[in-house]
Structures are given as C-alpha cells and as structure tokens.
Design an enzyme around this catalytic site. Structure first.
Site, mmCIF file in Angstrom:
data_model
loop_
_atom_site.group_PDB
_atom_site.id
_atom_site.type_symbol
_atom_site.label_atom_id
_atom_site.label_comp_id
_atom_site.label_asym_id
_atom_site.label_seq_id
_atom_site.Cartn_x
_atom_site.Cartn_y
_atom_site.Cartn_z
ATOM 1 N N ARG A 73 55.388 -37.987 -31.828
ATOM 2 C CA ARG A 73 55.497 -37.230 -30.636
ATOM 3 C C ARG A 73 54.090 -36.108 -30.670
ATOM 4 O O ARG A 73 53.347 -36.053 -31.382
ATOM 5 C CB ARG A 73 56.662 -35.119 -32.055
ATOM 6 C CG ARG A 73 56.567 -34.064 -31.103
ATOM 7 C CD ARG A 73 56.725 -32.979 -31.641
ATOM 8 N NE ARG A 73 56.618 -31.705 -31.167
ATOM 9 C CZ ARG A 73 55.816 -30.503 -31.180
ATOM 10 N NH1 ARG A 73 55.660 -31.085 -32.093
ATOM 11 N NH2 ARG A 73 56.345 -29.642 -30.141
ATOM 12 N N HIS B 6 51.259 -28.444 -24.717
ATOM 13 C CA HIS B 6 51.569 -27.531 -25.799
ATOM 14 C C HIS B 6 49.720 -27.047 -25.600
ATOM 15 O O HIS B 6 48.805 -27.667 -26.083
ATOM 16 C CB HIS B 6 51.288 -29.093 -26.822
ATOM 17 C CG HIS B 6 50.826 -28.691 -27.996
ATOM 18 N ND1 HIS B 6 52.433 -28.974 -29.224
ATOM 19 C CD2 HIS B 6 50.739 -27.588 -29.113
ATOM 20 C CE1 HIS B 6 51.971 -28.350 -30.257
ATOM 21 N NE2 HIS B 6 50.895 -27.719 -29.680
ATOM 22 N N GLU C 20 56.253 -24.127 -28.144
ATOM 23 C CA GLU C 20 56.304 -22.867 -29.139
ATOM 24 C C GLU C 20 55.445 -21.902 -28.012
ATOM 25 O O GLU C 20 54.513 -21.419 -28.374
ATOM 26 C CB GLU C 20 54.961 -22.377 -29.696
ATOM 27 C CG GLU C 20 55.652 -23.972 -31.331
ATOM 28 C CD GLU C 20 54.976 -23.163 -32.174
ATOM 29 O OE1 GLU C 20 53.850 -22.254 -32.684
ATOM 30 O OE2 GLU C 20 55.470 -22.994 -33.870
ATOM 31 N N ASN D 55 60.409 -25.138 -34.544
ATOM 32 C CA ASN D 55 59.303 -25.272 -35.410
ATOM 33 C C ASN D 55 59.463 -24.163 -37.004
ATOM 34 O O ASN D 55 59.886 -23.343 -36.264
ATOM 35 C CB ASN D 55 58.134 -25.276 -34.800
ATOM 36 C CG ASN D 55 57.632 -26.367 -34.011
ATOM 37 O OD1 ASN D 55 58.262 -27.454 -34.359
ATOM 38 N ND2 ASN D 55 56.524 -26.343 -33.178
ATOM 39 N N TYR E 207 57.199 -22.862 -40.020
ATOM 40 C CA TYR E 207 55.979 -23.147 -41.170
ATOM 41 C C TYR E 207 56.142 -21.951 -42.418
ATOM 42 O O TYR E 207 55.790 -22.535 -43.191
ATOM 43 C CB TYR E 207 54.431 -22.615 -40.324
ATOM 44 C CG TYR E 207 54.324 -23.786 -39.805
ATOM 45 C CD1 TYR E 207 53.605 -25.102 -40.247
ATOM 46 C CD2 TYR E 207 55.025 -24.565 -38.276
ATOM 47 C CE1 TYR E 207 53.124 -25.838 -39.662
ATOM 48 C CE2 TYR E 207 54.483 -25.082 -38.102
ATOM 49 C CZ TYR E 207 53.541 -25.981 -37.865
ATOM 50 O OH TYR E 207 53.412 -27.085 -37.913
ATOM 51 N N GLU F 197 58.139 -29.602 -35.892
ATOM 52 C CA GLU F 197 57.218 -28.697 -36.665
ATOM 53 C C GLU F 197 57.185 -28.659 -38.316
ATOM 54 O O GLU F 197 58.450 -27.580 -38.594
ATOM 55 C CB GLU F 197 55.982 -28.061 -36.117
ATOM 56 C CG GLU F 197 55.381 -29.214 -35.354
ATOM 57 C CD GLU F 197 54.087 -28.063 -33.971
ATOM 58 O OE1 GLU F 197 53.973 -27.145 -34.473
ATOM 59 O OE2 GLU F 197 54.120 -28.149 -32.886
HETATM 60 C C1 GBH Z 1 52.203 -24.563 -34.757
HETATM 61 O O1 GBH Z 1 52.302 -23.201 -34.436
HETATM 62 C C2 GBH Z 1 51.237 -25.587 -33.403
HETATM 63 O O2 GBH Z 1 52.955 -26.182 -32.566
HETATM 64 C C3 GBH Z 1 50.697 -25.860 -33.804
HETATM 65 O O3 GBH Z 1 50.093 -26.980 -32.185
HETATM 66 C C4 GBH Z 1 49.939 -25.692 -34.619
HETATM 67 O O4 GBH Z 1 48.632 -26.924 -35.168
HETATM 68 C C5 GBH Z 1 50.698 -25.818 -35.660
HETATM 69 O O5 GBH Z 1 51.884 -24.794 -35.450
HETATM 70 C C6 GBH Z 1 49.365 -24.747 -37.559
HETATM 71 O O6 GBH Z 1 49.381 -23.526 -37.263
HETATM 72 O O7 GBH Z 1 51.741 -14.638 -40.356
HETATM 73 O O8 GBH Z 1 53.061 -15.320 -42.305
HETATM 74 O O9 GBH Z 1 54.466 -14.719 -40.851
HETATM 75 C C7 GBH Z 1 52.713 -22.739 -35.826
HETATM 76 C C8 GBH Z 1 52.424 -20.557 -35.141
HETATM 77 C C9 GBH Z 1 53.028 -20.314 -37.382
HETATM 78 C C10 GBH Z 1 52.759 -18.712 -35.107
HETATM 79 C C11 GBH Z 1 53.294 -19.184 -38.269
HETATM 80 C C12 GBH Z 1 53.399 -18.037 -36.244
HETATM 81 C C13 GBH Z 1 53.269 -16.623 -38.149
HETATM 82 C C14 GBH Z 1 52.854 -16.803 -40.339
HETATM 83 N N1 GBH Z 1 52.790 -20.103 -36.049
HETATM 84 N N2 GBH Z 1 52.811 -17.753 -37.842
HETATM 85 S S1 GBH Z 1 52.800 -15.258 -41.367
#
Ligand code: GBH
Length: 479
Positions: A83, A131, A176, A304, A306, A381
């Site tokens: 991707r 993006h 996003e 996505n 995380y 992601e």
């Molecule tokens: C993505 O954004 C992007 O698409 C990518 O380009 C980027 O490199 C990748 O992630 C890594 O950052 O305060 O613990 O609740 C991620 C965006 C990640 C937004 C987590 C809000 C909250 C973290 N986000 N976040 S927390």
C-alpha cells in the site's frame, strides 16, 4: 516451500492479503524532481520549529530513486501486497482552486512504473490517493476549509484511477481524514499548522465530500476497481463510572468515528456532534445534496489502529490530561470538548508514548462489523515505533515483534468472531519521515540509515515474513 502446518498454529482465512504500507511524503524524497511542486508538508517541514530537529521529507528514504531495490526486498520477504500513496503535487503540479491544470506525464509515469514493477514481482499494489500531501497552492486558496479542494481532489482522483485502474484493484480515497482535519486545522501539529476549531469542522466536511466525489470519480475512471476509505477509528472507552464520563465517551466517539462513518455509510451527520459543536460553527458549509454525494457505495473500509482511546470527564479542578500523542500543542484536536480529558494509562508504551492495547483492535473491528454488517474490512495500518539499533547488521526489535504478534492475534480474534477482515498492512515497510517527529521515530520493519540510505531487515520483518508464508500465527505465538 510452505512450512508444514502445526496443529496449534492459528490460521487466517484463505486469500487473506498480507502487506506493508508507506506514504509518499514519508518515503519518496525527490521533492523537486520531474515537475513536482510543493505540498503543505514541504512548507510545514521547512518552517522552523514545526518538525523535530528541523527534519524534512526532501530526501526521506529516497524511495523515488530506490523503489526497485525496495520492491526486491519486499519480494524476498514474501509480501503479497504493498500500500503506497500518490503525491498529488506530482500529478497536477499547477492545480489551483479553479482548475486542475495539466497532468504531468513524468509524475504519472513514476507511479505507473512502480505499479508495473510491483506486479512483475508478484506484489499487488493498493493505492491511497491522498495521504496528507496537499498541493500548497490549494492550501493558499483555503485548503480543506474550501469546497473547491474537494472538487479538485475528485478530478485528480479520476486522472490517477484512469491511468492505473487497468492494473490496480484497490483505490483508497483518503487516509485518516481525522488527522488532516483536526491535527492540521485545530491542534496545528500537522500541516498546514492552523489552530482554528471552526476550520477543522469545515475541513471534516470537505474531506468527507472529497471522499464521496472521489469515490464516484474512481468508479467512472476504473469501473472494475474497489473503492475504499481509510479511517483511524477508535473503540472509545472510559474507566470512569459517572454520567459525565459516559458523555465524554459519546463526544469523542462522535468526533473520532461517527462524524466520518455516518455520512459515508448512512448519508447523515450525527445530530449530537452538530449540537456539541454549535458554539464553534453552524455547519452552514454543508449544502443541500452534499450528504447524498458523500453517501457513495463503499467496497472496503480501511481501518488504521495503533493505540487505545480512553477518556474521562474533566471538571477543571486539575490540569487537563491531554496525551493526544501528537506533541504538546496548546490547542486540542478535540474541538468544542473542553470537558473531556485523556488520562495517562499505566503499563508499557511504544516510543511514541502510545499505550498498547490489542484488545482495542478486536473490539473496534467487531463494533464496526456490528454496526455496519456486510461491510468488508481491511486493516490498512498497524505497527509500532521503537528505538531500534543496528548491531552487526541486525536489528533485534523484540518489542515490535511482540506488538505485531499480539495485534495479529487480536485481528484473528475479531475474524473468528465474525468480522470480515480480508487483509492486513503493517505500518511500515521502511523507517520513514514520521510527520511532526521527523526521523526521530522508527516504525519500519526494515531499518533505514539516513546517512547512507542502507536498508537493514529487522528481526520483526523476518518474523512477519514467516507469518505471511504460513498465513498463520506460528504455534509458539498463537497463545
Ligand atoms: C498514521 O497516523 C498515519 O497514517 C501514518 O502516516 C503515520 O506514520 C502512522 O500512523 C504512525 O504515526 O494519544 O496514545 O491515544 C496515526 C494517527 C495515531 C492519531 C494515534 C492519534 C492517538 C495516540 N494517530 N493517535 S494516543
């Protein structure tokens, strides 16, 4: 040769698509080559104080010149899909608010060659159209606060889908929009760095509109392709028990999830979000007919994920806990939500300071499935940053492998409970330009030495390659 399946390994559905992901500004470099004009991220990263250590994407991973060796590496690791995103300023470098301007053949040629090389290597391309690298000329005309940006986006989408649609099965309109709108226009930690809550909500709407107009454009230009949208969604929860805590969950859920999901999948805006934000905007940017334009058929929803999103009500008695993971902006991305805070969670964190909660991924996928049954889901992601070091040509990134193992198990939990998840893209293939953090955060399963551009395969990549080859979590990891 495929390893023999062991009784205890946990298998993914047949045909599950395995890949890695990147984005144009984060990996390409070559920002002034072949006719590319500046994007908002060129401007932002070249503005002192915006990005850690003054890092820019001028060179990044030099992927623009090294894509052949990068694809060869992907192939060696057995990746089934890749991707990547297309840089709009390479495709129509003279775009203005009023017209798309001429298509730049050299810009299109780069992505056309990339697609050909991927296919020749047996790797399926998945294309993100936007993006975050908006042409600077469009920001100068209002950026995502301007309706014309959505109109020009659809024209650009039609060009790219028309050029690549004979070889690309999946087009993701936006990555996003939450980040583009709230981090770009409310907290200002992302380009264009504005801190105007009303503008952020106008941006939300115009991004939704861009998706809808763009989806229709992709269908016209590439009738056989699948149209997708990638959102960063969250299973929002609280550890509090008060009514105010429950209300904090509702508000954040509205701004994070429903303000994007509802218009796209139901053709409505959530009334509670509109009411919550009425002190900031009257939503008059939503015109008659817009919701029908946004509510286009969607083939796949990209998710996505995380880290967990845990909230509680803030009564103003102690300093507000922000923990938005995106720097210490004095301006919150959570527009009109001064009564909400994000408590610091106990336990392990990644190098981003983000807490680790695989179960949040299972719950999120199941919730989307429950509320939108029949909608195909794709993890576009998931991954983690750690402070990796190369020692004797190796990177022993055990924490990243553990993070990936636990999150893949979480995806399987959701699949086994019925969520139609059809693939997984690890973020990221390479260490790259991590937006406001520059090169200080490494998300890759392949290490990049920015001084030499040398690539070193991390242990996590070898572990992931094994998972991919088995289409299963190995027995030792399947618990
Ligand atoms: C993505 O954004 C992007 O698409 C990518 O380009 C980027 O490199 C990748 O992630 C890594 O950052 O305060 O613990 O609740 C991620 C965006 C990640 C937004 C987590 C809000 C909250 C973290 N986000 N976040 S927390």
């Amino acid at each position: 040769t495929t390893p023999a399946p062991s009784a205890a390994e946990r298998t993914f559905p047949p045909g599950f698509v395995w890949g890695t992901a990147t984005a144009s500004y984060q990996v390409e470099g070559a920002v002034a080559e072949d006719g590319r004009t500046p994007s908002i991220w060129d401007t932002f990263s070249h503005t002192p104080g915006r990005v850690v250590a003054g890092d820019t994407g001028d060179v990044a991973d030099d992927h623009y010149h090294r894509f052949r060796e990068d694809i060869a590496l992907m192939k060696r690791l057995g990746m089934a899909s890749y991707r990547f995103s297309v840089a709009w300023p390479r495709i129509t470098p003279q775009v203005s608010a009023d017209e798309l301007g001429p298509v730049n053949p050299a810009g299109l040629a780069f992505y056309s060659t990339l697609v050909d090389e991927l296919i020749a290597a047996g790797i399926e391309p998945a294309v993100t159209l936007y993006h975050w690298d908006l042409p600077q000329a469009l920001e100068d005309a209002g950026g995502w606060t301007a309706r014309t940006t959505a109109e020009r986006f659809a024209e650009y989408a039609e060009v790219v889908a028309g050029a690549l649609g004979d070889r690309v099965r999946t087009f993701i309109t936006l990555n996003e929009p939450w980040c583009s709108a709230y981090l770009g226009y409310a907290s200002g930690v992302h380009a264009p760095g504005r801190t105007e809550p009303a503008s952020a909500l106008a941006a939300v709407h115009h991004l939704n509109l861009a998706h809808g107009l763009g989806a229709a454009a992709v269908r016209r230009a590439a009738p056989g392709a699948r149209v997708a949208l990638t959102l960063n969604l969250a299973w929002v929860r609280t550890e509090g028990t008060s009514e105010a805590d429950a209300d904090a969950v509702r508000r954040v859920d509205g701004l994070q999830n429903r303000v994007f999901l509802d218009p796209v999948l139901r053709g409505t805006y959530p009334a509670d979000v509109q009411a919550d934000t009425s002190s900031v905007t009257d939503w008059s940017f939503v015109r008659e007919g817009d919701l029908a334009l946004i509510h286009q058929p969607l083939d796949v929803l990209g998710v996505n994920y995380y880290s967990p999103t845990v909230v509680r009500a803030w009564d103003g008695s102690a300093p507000r806990a922000e923990n938005d993971g995106h720097g210490n902006s004095a301006h919150s991305p959570w527009v009109a939500s001064t009564d909400v805070e994000f408590p610091e969670l106990p336990g392990e964190k990644t190098a981003m300071g983000w807490s680790i909660d695989p179960r949040g991924m299972t719950e999120l996928l199941l919730r989307i499935h429950r509320e939108h049954p029949g909608l195909e889901l794709l993890v576009t992601e998931n991954g983690a940053a750690y402070d990796d070091v190369v020692v004797a040509g190796q990177v022993h990134d055990v924490e990243r492998t553990r993070y990936l193992r636990d999150h893949l198990a979480a995806v399987l939990d959701a699949v086994e409970a019925g969520a139609p998840v059809t693939g997984y893209y690890l973020w990221s293939f390479l260490d790259n330009f991590e937006w406001g953090y520059g090169f200080s955060k490494r998300f890759g399963v392949v290490h990049v030495d920015y001084a030499t551009q040398e690539r070193t395969v991390k242990d996590s990549a070898l572990w992931y390659a094994d998972v991919v080859s088995r289409n299963a979590l190995p027995a030792a990891d399947a618990d």
